[in-house]
Scaffold this motif. Structure first.
Motif, PDB file in Angstrom:
ATOM      1  N   ASN A 115      -7.792  -7.023 -25.578  1.00 22.40           N
ATOM      2  CA  ASN A 115      -6.839  -7.656 -24.675  1.00 22.40           C
ATOM      3  C   ASN A 115      -5.887  -6.565 -24.199  1.00 22.40           C
ATOM      4  N   LEU A 116      -6.110  -6.070 -23.015  1.00 20.33           N
ATOM      5  CA  LEU A 116      -5.307  -4.957 -22.525  1.00 20.33           C
ATOM      6  C   LEU A 116      -5.060  -5.094 -21.026  1.00 20.33           C
ATOM      7  N   PHE A 117      -4.134  -4.294 -20.526  1.00 20.30           N
ATOM      8  CA  PHE A 117      -3.885  -4.224 -19.082  1.00 20.30           C
ATOM      9  C   PHE A 117      -3.458  -2.810 -18.736  1.00 20.30           C
ATOM     10  N   LEU A 118      -3.663  -2.450 -17.468  1.00 20.75           N
ATOM     11  CA  LEU A 118      -3.380  -1.105 -16.968  1.00 20.75           C
ATOM     12  C   LEU A 118      -2.278  -1.170 -15.925  1.00 20.75           C
ATOM     13  N   VAL A 119      -1.281  -0.308 -16.075  1.00 17.77           N
ATOM     14  CA  VAL A 119      -0.190  -0.189 -15.103  1.00 17.77           C
ATOM     15  C   VAL A 119      -0.305   1.165 -14.413  1.00 17.77           C
ATOM     16  N   LEU A 120      -0.459   1.157 -13.100  1.00 16.07           N
ATOM     17  CA  LEU A 120      -0.471   2.375 -12.300  1.00 16.07           C
ATOM     18  C   LEU A 120       0.805   2.388 -11.461  1.00 16.07           C
ATOM     19  N   ALA A 121       1.614   3.410 -11.629  1.00 12.67           N
ATOM     20  CA  ALA A 121       2.907   3.460 -10.937  1.00 12.67           C
ATOM     21  C   ALA A 121       3.110   4.830 -10.322  1.00 12.67           C
ATOM     22  N   GLY A 122       3.608   4.859  -9.093  1.00 16.40           N
ATOM     23  CA  GLY A 122       3.889   6.146  -8.479  1.00 16.40           C
ATOM     24  C   GLY A 122       4.045   6.057  -6.980  1.00 16.40           C
ATOM     25  N   ALA A 123       4.398   7.187  -6.396  1.00 15.95           N
ATOM     26  CA  ALA A 123       4.510   7.272  -4.945  1.00 15.95           C
ATOM     27  C   ALA A 123       3.138   7.060  -4.330  1.00 15.95           C
ATOM     28  N   ALA A 124       3.076   6.251  -3.290  1.00 19.27           N
ATOM     29  CA  ALA A 124       1.788   5.923  -2.680  1.00 19.27           C
ATOM     30  C   ALA A 124       1.898   5.962  -1.168  1.00 19.27           C
ATOM     31  N   LYS A 125       0.881   6.538  -0.557  1.00 23.31           N
ATOM     32  CA  LYS A 125       0.734   6.471   0.895  1.00 23.31           C
ATOM     33  C   LYS A 125      -0.753   6.560   1.200  1.00 23.31           C
ATOM     34  N   GLY A 126      -1.147   6.005   2.324  1.00 24.42           N
ATOM     35  CA  GLY A 126      -2.566   5.990   2.647  1.00 24.42           C
ATOM     36  C   GLY A 126      -3.268   4.836   1.955  1.00 24.42           C
ATOM     37  N   PRO A 127      -4.599   4.817   2.025  1.00 30.05           N
ATOM     38  CA  PRO A 127      -5.376   3.665   1.567  1.00 30.05           C
ATOM     39  C   PRO A 127      -5.738   3.671   0.085  1.00 30.05           C
ATOM     40  N   TYR A 128      -5.354   4.704  -0.659  1.00 26.37           N
ATOM     41  CA  TYR A 128      -5.869   4.851  -2.018  1.00 26.37           C
ATOM     42  C   TYR A 128      -5.483   3.686  -2.934  1.00 26.37           C
ATOM     43  N   ALA A 129      -4.241   3.234  -2.868  1.00 21.24           N
ATOM     44  CA  ALA A 129      -3.812   2.127  -3.732  1.00 21.24           C
ATOM     45  C   ALA A 129      -4.633   0.872  -3.440  1.00 21.24           C
ATOM     46  N   LYS A 130      -4.909   0.641  -2.168  1.00 17.30           N
ATOM     47  CA  LYS A 130      -5.734  -0.509  -1.791  1.00 17.30           C
ATOM     48  C   LYS A 130      -7.149  -0.358  -2.343  1.00 17.30           C
ATOM     49  N   GLU A 131      -7.676   0.850  -2.305  1.00 18.45           N
ATOM     50  CA  GLU A 131      -9.012   1.103  -2.844  1.00 18.45           C
ATOM     51  C   GLU A 131      -9.050   0.863  -4.356  1.00 18.45           C
ATOM     52  N   LEU A 132      -7.975   1.232  -5.044  1.00 19.63           N
ATOM     53  CA  LEU A 132      -7.897   0.989  -6.482  1.00 19.63           C
ATOM     54  C   LEU A 132      -7.929  -0.512  -6.781  1.00 19.63           C
ATOM     55  N   LYS A 133      -7.166  -1.271  -6.010  1.00 20.35           N
ATOM     56  CA  LYS A 133      -7.152  -2.725  -6.200  1.00 20.35           C
ATOM     57  C   LYS A 133      -8.530  -3.320  -5.966  1.00 20.35           C
ATOM     58  N   GLN A 134      -9.173  -2.885  -4.881  1.00 16.37           N
ATOM     59  CA  GLN A 134     -10.481  -3.421  -4.538  1.00 16.37           C
ATOM     60  C   GLN A 134     -11.517  -3.083  -5.605  1.00 16.37           C
ATOM     61  N   THR A 135     -11.476  -1.859  -6.092  1.00 16.04           N
ATOM     62  CA  THR A 135     -12.415  -1.454  -7.140  1.00 16.04           C
ATOM     63  C   THR A 135     -12.185  -2.249  -8.414  1.00 16.04           C
ATOM     64  N   ALA A 136     -10.925  -2.425  -8.782  1.00 12.72           N
ATOM     65  CA  ALA A 136     -10.612  -3.210  -9.984  1.00 12.72           C
ATOM     66  C   ALA A 136     -11.153  -4.630  -9.855  1.00 12.72           C
ATOM     67  N   HIS A 137     -11.006  -5.210  -8.670  1.00 14.11           N
ATOM     68  CA  HIS A 137     -11.517  -6.564  -8.429  1.00 14.11           C
ATOM     69  C   HIS A 137     -13.041  -6.605  -8.578  1.00 14.11           C
ATOM     70  N   GLU A 138     -13.710  -5.621  -7.998  1.00 15.98           N
ATOM     71  CA  GLU A 138     -15.168  -5.598  -8.045  1.00 15.98           C
ATOM     72  C   GLU A 138     -15.695  -5.329  -9.451  1.00 15.98           C
ATOM     73  N   MET A 139     -14.903  -4.627 -10.257  1.00 10.37           N
ATOM     74  CA  MET A 139     -15.324  -4.345 -11.631  1.00 10.37           C
ATOM     75  C   MET A 139     -14.907  -5.447 -12.597  1.00 10.37           C
TER      76      MET A 139
END
Length: 545
Positions: free
Chosen positions: A246-270
């Motif tokens: 039972n775990l969760f991952l927190v990703l925090a930081g400065a973001a610009k561009g599409p990378y954060a969206k790609e991370l969300k999409q990948t997490a959803h697909e996995m």
């Protein structure tokens, strides 16, 4: 100390949330000098007149300290030559290696009434423009009492290699005077330990809206694969661990561009979309809560721009055990088995094709290309997270040890004392030097020679390569469906798929040498090596154990 001069662009004052490590470090150092320096006079040279008010606003709570009365002098940088003529400086320090170091040495040589050391702190080192600027440092002007105050052994070794290569190349061209005359001292960056570790985990999770139960894993840093690290392998690891914990991952930081969206999409697909919590461009006030809410901190550095690791110190100050890449300056911070663990890294043995285009590529793309070929041992990371997930007592002990280490070695109060000891030592050496105004101005080694030591080893030629833990979702098209656009041409998924088929047919795996023989194609060795490393990085392949 008599008088200390400090010059900086102070661009951190234009970024109140200071998410960039260099800005966090420079802000912290300025505040620490104001609070802890023993210098009888502190001179801060500002880049332009309009910087005065931001400086006063940004450092206001320190400027009013009683002990600074009659000790603090704020001047425009234009006033520096005059100050050099009339002030007996113990040292003049620049917060940047690139912007000021040789220029300040020449200024000192021309204007100072007495010799004293010029020093600087390097940050990002892997840009091609930095290699060009390093030519200035091997030309006459830098004196034996001057020093680059390297933040890590990795940064020190980089500069040794770079200055040596530049000096030898210039000497071969007939410039016999070429050579770095100064010193390379190691003085780390610091954190204010009292800013971290004061908050209860339950309270921090409530503030952040995180689950009250479960193992919280935090990764805090710029959300970009070209300037910090690629977080996709971490998502892959979490998808595997989520089946058991039972775990969760927190990703925090400065973001610009599409990378954060790609991370969300990948997490959803996995299948771990509900276990990922993203804090993009967060307010700096919540940073201590992010650490306090976490059981484990991860920093999977794979980018040559990373030479120190402030977030590791912040996590340790928060009593959070750290899992970090065995990479660059991270080795100076983590004591394996005592404050956390270093995860093995593997890099190329041949950087030739990358070096060829290094001078002409955009800096962030050049960084991305080399980072994509730096593999973190995903199997070892999975083992270490599993170990900590099963051992709360070990987590607690590592965290407590980490905070003790930060307080003893990396709190700003301690770091300022270390810097002042270096300045005093260099000042004593300066008294035997006669300053001469010497004109100056001139490239060096490739990434393999300069940064090859950042990773723990290169890809073994004979060790079998086997199917990795994320090969199945990759083969099904659910994982790593397309690399970054700037990587796709040379790290194409179809080639990874082809290699996976070959390796999958061998029950005991195949070594790099065996794969080379079996392919019988025109692929150059470096291309195969880079593809395998990228496959290792993404968990598609593993090294047999």
């Amino acid at each position: 100390m008599n008088a200390l001069g400090f010059i900086n662009a102070f661009d951190e004052l234009a970024d109140p949330d200071q998410r960039l490590g260099r800005k966090v470090a420079n802000y912290g150092l300025t505040a620490a000098l104001l609070e802890y320096s023993s210098a009888r006079k502190l001179f801060f040279f500002l880049p332009f007149a309009r910087a005065l008010k931001p400086f006063q606003d940004g450092y206001g709570k320190w400027l009013d300290l009683p002990h600074l009365k009659d000790r603090l002098v704020l001047l425009h940088a234009q006033a520096l030559p005059g100050a050099l003529e009339r002030v007996d400086f113990t040292a003049l320090h620049a917060a940047e290696l690139d912007r000021y170091f040789p220029e300040l040495c020449h200024l000192r040589n021309r204007w100072a009434k007495k010799p004293f050391p010029v020093t600087c702190t390097p940050h990002t080192l892997n840009y091609w423009s930095t290699q060009v600027r390093n030519l200035y440092k091997v030309l006459p002007g830098v004196q034996k009492c001057d020093a680059v105050m390297c933040t890590s052994r990795a940064a020190q070794k980089y500069l040794e290699l770079c200055f040596k290569a530049s000096s030898e190349n210039l000497s071969d061209l007939g410039l016999k005077q070429a050579g770095y005359n100064g010193q390379l001292k190691i003085t780390p960056l610091g954190v204010r330990a009292s800013d971290f570790g004061e908050q209860d985990m339950a309270q921090a999770r409530k503030i952040l809206g995180l689950p009250a139960e479960g193992l919280g894993i935090l990764c805090l840093g710029r959300l970009t694969p070209s300037d910090k690290y690629d977080l996709m392998p971490i998502l892959g690891a979490i998808s595997l661990l989520a089946e058991r914990f039972n775990l969760f991952l927190v990703l925090a930081g400065a973001a610009k561009g599409p990378y954060a969206k790609e991370l969300k999409q990948t997490a959803h697909e996995m299948g771990i979309g509900n276990r990922l919590f993203l804090y993009e461009n967060f307010d700096s006030a919540v940073k201590p809560s992010l650490y306090s809410a976490s059981n484990i901190f991860i920093s999977p550095a794979d980018n040559f721009q990373e030479t120190f690791g402030l977030t590791l110190l912040e996590a340790m100050a928060s009593e959070v055990p750290v899992l970090a890449s065995d990479f660059s300056g991270y080795r100076d911070l983590i004591v394996p088995g005592e404050t956390g663990f270093l995860i093995p890294t593997i890099g190329p043995s041949d950087y030739g094709p990358l070096d060829a285009v290094w001078p002409i590529q955009a800096e962030h793309i050049a960084s991305l290309q080399s980072a994509a070929r730096t593999a973190l041992d995903l199997d070892d990371l999975l083992e270490k997270i599993t170990l900590l997930a099963k051992s709360p007592d070990l987590c607690r002990q590592l965290g407590e040890n980490g905070r003790k280490r930060v307080i003893k070695e990396f709190d700003w109060r301690v770091v300022v004392k270390k810097m002042e000891d270096v300045w005093q030592e260099l000042f004593r050496q300066a008294q035997d030097i006669k300053l001469n105004p010497i004109p100056g101005n001139v490239l060096g080694a490739g990434q393999g020679e300069l940064f090859g030591h950042f990773t723990g080893k290169t890809l073994p030629q004979q060790q079998p390569i086997v199917v990795g833990p994320l090969a199945r979702p990759f083969a099904m098209g659910k994982w790593h469906k397309s690399p970054h656009p700037d990587l796709a041409q040379v790290l194409d998924n179809k080639y990874l798929q082809y290699l996976l088929e070959i390796i999958g047919q061998a029950p005991d795996g195949l070594s790099f040498t065996e794969i080379q023989k079996q392919l019988k194609t025109s692929w150059p060795g470096y291309q195969l090596e880079h593809l395998i490393l990228h496959g290792l990085k993404m968990g598609i392949f593993s090294l047999a154990r």
